[in-house]
Design a protein around this motif. Structure first.
Motif, PDB file in Angstrom:
ATOM      1  N   VAL A  73     -55.831 -22.640  23.460  1.00  0.00           N
ATOM      2  CA  VAL A  73     -56.774 -22.062  22.491  1.00  0.00           C
ATOM      3  C   VAL A  73     -56.152 -21.848  21.116  1.00  0.00           C
ATOM      4  CG1 VAL A  73     -58.124 -20.887  24.252  1.00  0.00           C
ATOM      5  CG2 VAL A  73     -56.262 -19.652  23.135  1.00  0.00           C
ATOM      6  N   ASP A  74     -54.827 -21.944  21.030  1.00  0.00           N
ATOM      7  CA  ASP A  74     -54.199 -21.568  19.764  1.00  0.00           C
ATOM      8  C   ASP A  74     -53.158 -22.580  19.285  1.00  0.00           C
ATOM      9  OD1 ASP A  74     -53.212 -20.246  17.598  1.00  0.00           O
ATOM     10  OD2 ASP A  74     -52.912 -18.321  18.574  1.00  0.00           O
ATOM     11  N   SER A  75     -51.984 -22.631  19.964  1.00  0.00           N
ATOM     12  CA  SER A  75     -50.864 -23.336  19.335  1.00  0.00           C
ATOM     13  C   SER A  75     -50.980 -24.855  19.299  1.00  0.00           C
ATOM     14  CB  SER A  75     -49.545 -22.937  20.015  1.00  0.00           C
ATOM     15  OG  SER A  75     -49.576 -23.235  21.376  1.00  0.00           O
TER      16      SER A  75
ATOM     17  N   ALA B 130     -55.644 -12.440  24.594  1.00  0.00           N
ATOM     18  CA  ALA B 130     -55.535 -11.630  23.371  1.00  0.00           C
ATOM     19  C   ALA B 130     -55.907 -12.481  22.144  1.00  0.00           C
ATOM     20  CB  ALA B 130     -54.124 -11.067  23.232  1.00  0.00           C
ATOM     21  N   GLU B 131     -55.441 -13.729  22.127  1.00  0.00           N
ATOM     22  CA  GLU B 131     -55.752 -14.597  20.975  1.00  0.00           C
ATOM     23  C   GLU B 131     -57.230 -14.999  20.969  1.00  0.00           C
ATOM     24  OE1 GLU B 131     -53.624 -15.011  18.611  1.00  0.00           O
ATOM     25  OE2 GLU B 131     -51.602 -15.011  19.455  1.00  0.00           O
ATOM     26  N   MET B 132     -57.829 -15.096  22.159  1.00  0.00           N
ATOM     27  CA  MET B 132     -59.252 -15.451  22.216  1.00  0.00           C
ATOM     28  C   MET B 132     -60.116 -14.287  21.718  1.00  0.00           C
ATOM     29  SD  MET B 132     -59.224 -17.429  25.851  1.00  0.00           S
ATOM     30  CE  MET B 132     -60.767 -18.344  25.856  1.00  0.00           C
TER      31      MET B 132
ATOM     32  N   GLY C 107     -54.599  -9.020  13.202  1.00  0.00           N
ATOM     33  CA  GLY C 107     -53.796  -8.293  14.197  1.00  0.00           C
ATOM     34  C   GLY C 107     -52.323  -8.663  14.190  1.00  0.00           C
ATOM     35  N   HIS C 108     -51.960  -9.685  13.419  1.00  0.00           N
ATOM     36  CA  HIS C 108     -50.602 -10.213  13.526  1.00  0.00           C
ATOM     37  C   HIS C 108     -49.567  -9.517  12.641  1.00  0.00           C
ATOM     38  CE1 HIS C 108     -52.288 -13.153  16.154  1.00  0.00           C
ATOM     39  NE2 HIS C 108     -51.146 -13.819  16.275  1.00  0.00           N
ATOM     40  N   THR C 109     -50.006  -8.846  11.569  1.00  0.00           N
ATOM     41  CA  THR C 109     -49.013  -8.148  10.732  1.00  0.00           C
ATOM     42  C   THR C 109     -48.359  -7.050  11.561  1.00  0.00           C
ATOM     43  OG1 THR C 109     -50.344  -8.605   8.796  1.00  0.00           O
ATOM     44  CG2 THR C 109     -48.678  -6.896   8.547  1.00  0.00           C
TER      45      THR C 109
ATOM     46  N   SER D  80     -44.405  -8.594  24.662  1.00  0.00           N
ATOM     47  CA  SER D  80     -44.816  -9.995  24.511  1.00  0.00           C
ATOM     48  C   SER D  80     -45.746 -10.139  23.306  1.00  0.00           C
ATOM     49  CB  SER D  80     -45.538 -10.464  25.764  1.00  0.00           C
ATOM     50  OG  SER D  80     -46.838  -9.911  25.780  1.00  0.00           O
ATOM     51  N   HIS D  81     -45.878 -11.360  22.825  1.00  0.00           N
ATOM     52  CA  HIS D  81     -46.706 -11.607  21.646  1.00  0.00           C
ATOM     53  C   HIS D  81     -48.166 -11.198  21.894  1.00  0.00           C
ATOM     54  CE1 HIS D  81     -47.999 -13.410  17.927  1.00  0.00           C
ATOM     55  NE2 HIS D  81     -48.890 -14.139  18.585  1.00  0.00           N
ATOM     56  N   GLY D  82     -48.693 -11.590  23.049  1.00  0.00           N
ATOM     57  CA  GLY D  82     -50.099 -11.298  23.346  1.00  0.00           C
ATOM     58  C   GLY D  82     -50.375  -9.801  23.374  1.00  0.00           C
TER      59      GLY D  82
ATOM     60  N   ALA E 209     -48.589  -7.543  21.901  1.00  0.00           N
ATOM     61  CA  ALA E 209     -48.412  -7.067  20.526  1.00  0.00           C
ATOM     62  C   ALA E 209     -49.672  -7.361  19.702  1.00  0.00           C
ATOM     63  CB  ALA E 209     -47.183  -7.714  19.891  1.00  0.00           C
ATOM     64  N   VAL E 210     -50.292  -8.520  19.929  1.00  0.00           N
ATOM     65  CA  VAL E 210     -51.528  -8.848  19.197  1.00  0.00           C
ATOM     66  C   VAL E 210     -52.634  -7.864  19.583  1.00  0.00           C
ATOM     67  CG1 VAL E 210     -53.377 -10.573  18.960  1.00  0.00           C
ATOM     68  CG2 VAL E 210     -50.981 -11.291  18.833  1.00  0.00           C
ATOM     69  N   ALA E 211     -52.716  -7.546  20.883  1.00  0.00           N
ATOM     70  CA  ALA E 211     -53.735  -6.580  21.330  1.00  0.00           C
ATOM     71  C   ALA E 211     -53.548  -5.249  20.593  1.00  0.00           C
ATOM     72  CB  ALA E 211     -53.620  -6.379  22.833  1.00  0.00           C
TER      73      ALA E 211
HETATM   74 ZN   LIG Z   1     -50.552 -15.156  17.810  1.00  0.00          ZN
END
Ligand SMILES: [Zn+2]
Ligand SMILES: NC(=O)c1ccc[n+]([C@@H]2O[C@H](COP(=O)([O-])OP(=O)(O)OC[C@H]3O[C@@H](n4cnc5c(N)ncnc54)[C@H](O)[C@@H]3O)[C@@H](O)[C@H]2O)c1
Length: 353
Positions: A134-136, A182-184, A239-241, A255-257, A259-261
């Motif tokens: 879905v993302d990278s 989280a990215e979705m 959400g990424h800053t 984890s990144h996910g 952290a995004v949440a």
């Molecule tokens: Zn991300």
């Protein structure tokens, strides 16, 4: 099966469906060039390399492969160097193609190695994690980490095609599913209220062809409108800053996910206090994170997070562009001077960077 077109120049397609790796010869026949070189990590190679290899060999394709140890810790220049050496030994020419089989780490490494080998050979992304699907794998960002920070070295290199084989998700650990989810949710908050509502009411549907296709199509549309992140593509940093700051100060234990949440939750809180985010949007984000089993209470205070936010890679001079939700499906870009950050985030101390 769904086939989406990403309207960059040149454009490429993303195929989402079942049995794609086994039928790779059919799906790649229009784009694989004279020879194929597969790059994969140790975990994914064990699971899916044999079927891909036999599909290509059956089609009479000259193929080679390189396998590197799984994990973010290997997203380094030295792994890229291993790939480049392997390309050289194989004799990969400009009319050949690199196949990146794996998650976001593999896609980023193999994409970057393809961007620089002979000043650029085509790469085909074969994502095997929800996050990579879905993302990278879409959007052309490739790169590696340095000891001093993640994703600091890289290149824009759009893939020639993306095949997202949903069968590979059957072996994906639950933890990894949450990374993609989280990215979705982020994508839904940016521009797709229906996707957001669907994930909120039925988090398991994240693995469905329809939800994955919606997420890809949203990312694809934003990337096509702003390939090199001069404006609109910044929306994807929602959400990424805060997320990058959280990852950094947790020493990447978070984890990144996740952290995004937390980043989504923090920016919705701050946006609401500033009168930008509606109360219902803030509430919906909080509920969705809980329903999806993602965290929403940061283990760190704003005072701890702010210095790391000031060092965000997306900072331009003394300004930071924040993405703030107004409603689900409607976000705005807010440019703040570094000195304005504490007030926005509701911190009590001054920010020193
Ligand atoms: Zn991300
Ligand atoms: N280029 C971009 O636009 C972009 C966007 C977002 C994230 N990223 C990058 O993506 C990376 C994270 O991606 P990721 O979460 O896919 O990590 P990953 O590639 O490390 O995969 C996570 C783990 O799952 C394993 N795995 C992969 N597919 C599997 C499967 N089908 N079954 C069982 N195990 C499987 C991998 O071996 C690995 O151990 C980060 O480095 C991040 O910076 C890049």
């Amino acid at each position: 099966m769904q086939k989406l077109t990403i309207a960059t120049r040149p454009e490429y397609s993303v195929v989402i469906g079942h049995d794609l790796l086994r039928n790779a010869a059919y799906h790649l026949a229009d784009c694989w060039g004279s020879e194929c070189f597969i790059a994969s990590d140790s975990t994914v190679a064990k699971l899916y390399l044999p079927q891909l290899q036999s599909a290509l060999t059956a089609a009479g394709k000259r193929t080679g492969e390189v396998i590197f140890p799984a994990g973010e810790a290997n997203k380094t220049l030295s792994t890229v160097e291993k790939l480049l050496d392997a390309f050289a030994r194989f004799g990969l020419t400009r009319s050949g193609t690199v196949l990146a089989l794996g998650g976001g780490v593999t896609g980023d490494i193999a994409g970057f190695a393809s961007a620089i080998w002979l000043r650029g050979v085509p790469v085909i992304q074969l994502p095997t994690t929800l996050l990579a699907m879905v993302d990278s794998s879409v959007g052309g960002k490739t790169g590696i980490d340095l000891a001093c920070g993640k994703n600091l070295v890289g290149a824009f290199h759009q893939p020639r095609k993306v095949l997202a084989d949903l069968d590979t998700l059957q072996t994906l650990p639950e933890e990894q599913r949450l990374e993609g989810l989280a990215e979705m949710l982020k994508a839904g908050i940016i521009r797709d209220p229906d996707l957001f509502a669907q994930l909120q009411s039925e988090p398991q549907s994240a693995l469905s062809e329809e939800a994955i296709a919606r997420s890809v199509s949203l990312k694809g549309a934003i990337v096509a409108a702003d390939e090199f992140e001069r404006g609109e593509r910044k929306l994807l940093n929602l959400g990424h800053t805060a997320a990058h700051a959280l990852e950094k100060i947790s020493n990447y234990r978070l984890s990144h996910g996740r952290a995004v949440a937390l980043g989504l939750s923090l920016v919705a809180e701050a946006g609401w206090r500033q009168g930008i985010t509606s109360a219902s949007c803030r509430q919906a984000i909080a509920e969705a994170l809980t329903r999806c089993n993602l965290p929403r209470h940061s283990p760190y205070s704003m005072e701890e997070l702010l210095p790391a936010m000031g060092l965000d890679k997306k900072r331009a001079g003394d300004k930071i562009t924040l993405v703030v939700p107004r409603e689900i499906g409607d976000c705005t870009l807010l440019q703040l001077a570094i000195e304005e950050m504490p007030a926005f985030w509701g911190a009590t101390r001054e920010l020193k960077v």
